[in-house]
Design a protein around this motif. Structure first.
Motif, PDB file in Angstrom:
ATOM      1  N   LYS A 128      19.222  41.601-132.376  1.00 22.74           N
ATOM      2  CA  LYS A 128      19.140  40.309-131.700  1.00 22.74           C
ATOM      3  C   LYS A 128      19.395  39.181-132.708  1.00 22.74           C
ATOM      4  CE  LYS A 128      15.992  37.717-128.651  1.00 22.74           C
ATOM      5  NZ  LYS A 128      15.651  36.546-129.462  1.00 22.74           N
ATOM      6  N   ARG A 129      18.799  39.298-133.879  1.00 22.55           N
ATOM      7  CA  ARG A 129      18.996  38.296-134.929  1.00 22.55           C
ATOM      8  C   ARG A 129      20.451  38.242-135.380  1.00 22.55           C
ATOM      9  NH1 ARG A 129      19.079  39.120-140.172  1.00 22.55           N
ATOM     10  NH2 ARG A 129      18.103  41.174-139.958  1.00 22.55           N
ATOM     11  N   LYS A 130      21.124  39.405-135.369  1.00 21.70           N
ATOM     12  CA  LYS A 130      22.526  39.468-135.787  1.00 21.70           C
ATOM     13  C   LYS A 130      23.498  39.052-134.687  1.00 21.70           C
ATOM     14  CE  LYS A 130      21.679  43.169-139.135  1.00 21.70           C
ATOM     15  NZ  LYS A 130      21.923  44.603-139.471  1.00 21.70           N
ATOM     16  N   GLY A 131      22.977  38.783-133.492  1.00 21.94           N
ATOM     17  CA  GLY A 131      23.824  38.338-132.396  1.00 21.94           C
ATOM     18  C   GLY A 131      24.550  39.468-131.688  1.00 21.94           C
ATOM     19  N   LYS A 132      24.099  40.702-131.875  1.00 18.92           N
ATOM     20  CA  LYS A 132      24.737  41.830-131.208  1.00 18.92           C
ATOM     21  C   LYS A 132      24.211  41.969-129.775  1.00 18.92           C
ATOM     22  CE  LYS A 132      25.779  44.547-135.330  1.00 18.92           C
ATOM     23  NZ  LYS A 132      25.809  45.909-135.920  1.00 18.92           N
ATOM     24  N   LYS A 133      25.012  42.616-128.935  1.00 19.04           N
ATOM     25  CA  LYS A 133      24.638  42.811-127.541  1.00 19.04           C
ATOM     26  C   LYS A 133      23.737  44.039-127.390  1.00 19.04           C
ATOM     27  CE  LYS A 133      27.665  42.509-124.350  1.00 19.04           C
ATOM     28  NZ  LYS A 133      28.886  42.794-123.549  1.00 19.04           N
ATOM     29  N   TYR A 134      22.892  44.009-126.377  1.00 21.34           N
ATOM     30  CA  TYR A 134      22.060  45.175-126.085  1.00 21.34           C
ATOM     31  C   TYR A 134      21.565  45.090-124.642  1.00 21.34           C
ATOM     32  CZ  TYR A 134      17.994  42.118-126.439  1.00 21.34           C
ATOM     33  OH  TYR A 134      17.088  41.105-126.234  1.00 21.34           O
ATOM     34  N   THR A 135      21.289  46.246-124.078  1.00 26.43           N
ATOM     35  CA  THR A 135      20.605  46.351-122.794  1.00 26.43           C
ATOM     36  C   THR A 135      19.386  47.222-123.028  1.00 26.43           C
ATOM     37  OG1 THR A 135      22.698  46.216-121.581  1.00 26.43           O
ATOM     38  CG2 THR A 135      20.776  47.056-120.382  1.00 26.43           C
ATOM     39  N   ALA A 136      18.200  46.664-122.840  1.00 23.61           N
ATOM     40  CA  ALA A 136      16.955  47.384-123.131  1.00 23.61           C
ATOM     41  C   ALA A 136      16.243  47.757-121.840  1.00 23.61           C
ATOM     42  CB  ALA A 136      16.048  46.535-124.006  1.00 23.61           C
ATOM     43  N   LEU A 137      15.885  49.022-121.723  1.00 26.48           N
ATOM     44  CA  LEU A 137      15.141  49.542-120.581  1.00 26.48           C
ATOM     45  C   LEU A 137      13.781  50.034-121.078  1.00 26.48           C
ATOM     46  CD1 LEU A 137      17.954  51.800-119.041  1.00 26.48           C
ATOM     47  CD2 LEU A 137      17.685  49.323-118.853  1.00 26.48           C
ATOM     48  N   TYR A 138      12.734  49.717-120.331  1.00 26.43           N
ATOM     49  CA  TYR A 138      11.376  50.068-120.752  1.00 26.43           C
ATOM     50  C   TYR A 138      10.613  50.579-119.537  1.00 26.43           C
ATOM     51  CZ  TYR A 138       6.770  49.316-123.030  1.00 26.43           C
ATOM     52  OH  TYR A 138       5.518  49.473-123.563  1.00 26.43           O
ATOM     53  N   GLY A 139      10.194  51.840-119.581  1.00 24.41           N
ATOM     54  CA  GLY A 139       9.526  52.431-118.439  1.00 24.41           C
ATOM     55  C   GLY A 139       8.196  53.076-118.765  1.00 24.41           C
ATOM     56  N   ALA A 140       7.344  53.196-117.743  1.00 27.52           N
ATOM     57  CA  ALA A 140       6.045  53.855-117.879  1.00 27.52           C
ATOM     58  C   ALA A 140       5.535  54.193-116.486  1.00 27.52           C
ATOM     59  CB  ALA A 140       5.056  52.958-118.609  1.00 27.52           C
ATOM     60  N   ARG A 141       4.419  54.884-116.453  1.00 23.85           N
ATOM     61  CA  ARG A 141       3.864  55.272-115.154  1.00 23.85           C
ATOM     62  C   ARG A 141       3.367  54.071-114.367  1.00 23.85           C
ATOM     63  NH1 ARG A 141       0.385  60.826-116.424  1.00 23.85           N
ATOM     64  NH2 ARG A 141       2.196  62.099-117.028  1.00 23.85           N
ATOM     65  N   LYS A 142       2.703  53.136-115.066  1.00 26.62           N
ATOM     66  CA  LYS A 142       2.148  51.951-114.417  1.00 26.62           C
ATOM     67  C   LYS A 142       2.151  50.785-115.387  1.00 26.62           C
ATOM     68  CE  LYS A 142      -2.494  53.844-115.288  1.00 26.62           C
ATOM     69  NZ  LYS A 142      -1.962  55.059-115.925  1.00 26.62           N
ATOM     70  N   MET A 148       3.698  46.910-124.545  1.00 34.15           N
ATOM     71  CA  MET A 148       4.393  45.978-125.431  1.00 34.15           C
ATOM     72  C   MET A 148       4.976  44.765-124.708  1.00 34.15           C
ATOM     73  SD  MET A 148       6.107  48.343-128.385  1.00 34.15           S
ATOM     74  CE  MET A 148       6.608  46.856-129.277  1.00 34.15           C
ATOM     75  N   ILE A 149       4.525  44.512-123.485  1.00 33.76           N
ATOM     76  CA  ILE A 149       5.004  43.342-122.744  1.00 33.76           C
ATOM     77  C   ILE A 149       4.730  42.066-123.526  1.00 33.76           C
ATOM     78  CG2 ILE A 149       4.633  41.929-120.690  1.00 33.76           C
ATOM     79  CD1 ILE A 149       4.203  44.460-119.096  1.00 33.76           C
ATOM     80  N   GLU A 150       3.547  41.953-124.087  1.00 28.64           N
ATOM     81  CA  GLU A 150       3.177  40.745-124.843  1.00 28.64           C
ATOM     82  C   GLU A 150       4.130  40.529-126.019  1.00 28.64           C
ATOM     83  OE1 GLU A 150      -0.406  39.733-127.876  1.00 28.64           O
ATOM     84  OE2 GLU A 150      -1.060  40.263-125.846  1.00 28.64           O
ATOM     85  N   TRP A 151       4.411  41.591-126.774  1.00 29.56           N
ATOM     86  CA  TRP A 151       5.321  41.488-127.921  1.00 29.56           C
ATOM     87  C   TRP A 151       6.719  41.114-127.444  1.00 29.56           C
ATOM     88  CZ3 TRP A 151       9.959  43.532-129.355  1.00 29.56           C
ATOM     89  CH2 TRP A 151      10.352  43.365-130.687  1.00 29.56           C
ATOM     90  N   ILE A 152       7.176  41.705-126.360  1.00 28.77           N
ATOM     91  CA  ILE A 152       8.507  41.446-125.816  1.00 28.77           C
ATOM     92  C   ILE A 152       8.654  39.979-125.423  1.00 28.77           C
ATOM     93  CG2 ILE A 152       9.979  41.909-123.801  1.00 28.77           C
ATOM     94  CD1 ILE A 152       8.920  44.853-123.998  1.00 28.77           C
ATOM     95  N   GLU A 153       7.630  39.433-124.774  1.00 30.80           N
ATOM     96  CA  GLU A 153       7.679  38.039-124.360  1.00 30.80           C
ATOM     97  C   GLU A 153       7.630  37.106-125.557  1.00 30.80           C
ATOM     98  OE1 GLU A 153       4.468  37.743-121.586  1.00 30.80           O
ATOM     99  OE2 GLU A 153       5.637  38.583-119.919  1.00 30.80           O
ATOM    100  N   GLU A 154       6.797  37.421-126.546  1.00 27.17           N
ATOM    101  CA  GLU A 154       6.684  36.571-127.738  1.00 27.17           C
ATOM    102  C   GLU A 154       7.998  36.521-128.509  1.00 27.17           C
ATOM    103  OE1 GLU A 154       3.480  38.122-130.014  1.00 27.17           O
ATOM    104  OE2 GLU A 154       1.916  37.180-128.784  1.00 27.17           O
ATOM    105  N   ASN A 155       8.734  37.630-128.506  1.00 26.82           N
ATOM    106  CA  ASN A 155       9.973  37.703-129.264  1.00 26.82           C
ATOM    107  C   ASN A 155      11.210  37.460-128.405  1.00 26.82           C
ATOM    108  OD1 ASN A 155       9.398  38.778-132.229  1.00 26.82           O
ATOM    109  ND2 ASN A 155       7.943  39.775-130.851  1.00 26.82           N
ATOM    110  N   GLN A 156      10.992  37.063-127.161  1.00 29.15           N
ATOM    111  CA  GLN A 156      12.064  36.685-126.238  1.00 29.15           C
ATOM    112  C   GLN A 156      13.146  37.772-126.149  1.00 29.15           C
ATOM    113  OE1 GLN A 156      13.382  32.796-127.547  1.00 29.15           O
ATOM    114  NE2 GLN A 156      11.502  31.805-126.919  1.00 29.15           N
ATOM    115  N   VAL A 157      12.665  38.993-125.978  1.00 26.37           N
ATOM    116  CA  VAL A 157      13.567  40.136-125.828  1.00 26.37           C
ATOM    117  C   VAL A 157      13.809  40.376-124.336  1.00 26.37           C
ATOM    118  CG1 VAL A 157      13.813  42.620-126.177  1.00 26.37           C
ATOM    119  CG2 VAL A 157      12.801  41.196-127.977  1.00 26.37           C
ATOM    120  N   GLU A 158      15.068  40.492-123.966  1.00 21.11           N
ATOM    121  CA  GLU A 158      15.400  40.750-122.562  1.00 21.11           C
ATOM    122  C   GLU A 158      15.255  42.238-122.266  1.00 21.11           C
ATOM    123  OE1 GLU A 158      19.178  39.179-121.448  1.00 21.11           O
ATOM    124  OE2 GLU A 158      18.764  37.184-122.259  1.00 21.11           O
TER     125      GLU A 158
END
Length: 259
Positions: A128-142, A148-158
């Motif tokens: 992300k810092r290098k400006g590269k593209k990515y599609t991130a998928l994150y799954g769990a039972r519930k 890691m939602i909190e970390w994802i939001e703090e670091n503005q990760v899509e």
């Protein structure tokens, strides 16, 4: 270089589900870590030996001289680790791991399951810092297992979220849209970390699409440096066994057998 340090606990708190976040002051490790590496942490006080062995945790993030780890509470070692307080010190060995994620691509498909997202987060932050593209998928039972939602939001990760019960994000498995995502991202490799069942399913789809797929494996480890040979997986390409801690932790899906 590998360091064996007494690291000061800056934060050790419960997040959700069975997951805790642990932040350690570890300047030497922070300075020399590459994304995908891990550390071995002694959960008990220095003169306590039950449990005897250290526990392996992915380095999920680095900020200045601080490393961040996420851990699920499963047994005696991780249960004891939850009792360690801010200001105390933990014995930490690292950074460990030699075979890491490929950095030469301009676009990535990243798939994490549960606590396994911690094995991918530092790499996401770097591309992300290098400006590269990515599609991130994150799954769990519930939802509570998406620790890691909190970390994802703090670091503005899509991120595209999936839960089996539909309590957050899309209802269903993290693999349900994967074929279309692969088709929409030509030549992008898949980077995967999470439960074995999920990694098998993702690998099968990637191989069927003739797409490179790199798995960051999680394994119980005694030493973390390749001596004990207790964390092996079968290398199908060479018909022998390789150590997750030393020849890994990242392997191409088509080369290994996930038991």
């Amino acid at each position: 270089m590998i360091y064996d340090l007494d690291c000061k606990i800056l934060e050790n708190r419960y997040i959700s589900g069975k997951t805790y976040i642990l932040k350690l002051q570890a300047p030497e490790i922070a300075k020399n870590t590459k994304s995908g590496q891990f550390v071995m942490v002694k959960p008990t006080l220095e003169d306590y030996y039950d449990p005897l062995l250290r526990r392996a945790f992915a380095i999920a993030d680095i900020e200045d001289d601080t490393i961040t780890l996420f851990y699920d509470v499963y047994g005696k070692g991780t249960s004891y680790l939850t009792t360690r307080n801010k200001g105390e010190y933990l014995k930490v060995l690292g950074p460990l791991g030699n075979n890491l994620f490929p950095e030469e691509y301009d676009n990535y498909i990243i798939v994490g399951g549960g606590i396994g997202f911690a094995g991918l987060s530092l790499f996401i932050k770097e591309i992300k810092r290098k400006g590269k593209k990515y599609t991130a998928l994150y799954g769990a039972r519930k939802k509570e297992d998406l620790s890691m939602i909190e970390w994802i939001e703090e670091n503005q990760v899509e991120v595209i979220y999936y839960t089996d019960d539909g309590s957050f994000g899309k209802k269903g498995l993290v693999t349900q849209d994967l074929e279309k995502i692969i088709e929409d991202n030509p030549e992008a490799p898949l980077l995967v970390c999470g439960p074995k069942g999920m990694m098998k399913a993702v690998s099968k789809i990637a191989v069927s699409k003739n797409r490179p797929c790199y798995l960051s494996l999680e394994s119980r480890m005694a030493c973390g440096i390749g001596i004990c040979v207790g964390c092996v997986v079968k290398d199908k390409s060479k018909d022998n066994y390789v150590r997750v801690c030393y020849e890994g932790p990242v392997f191409e899906a088509k080369e290994i057998e996930i038991l």
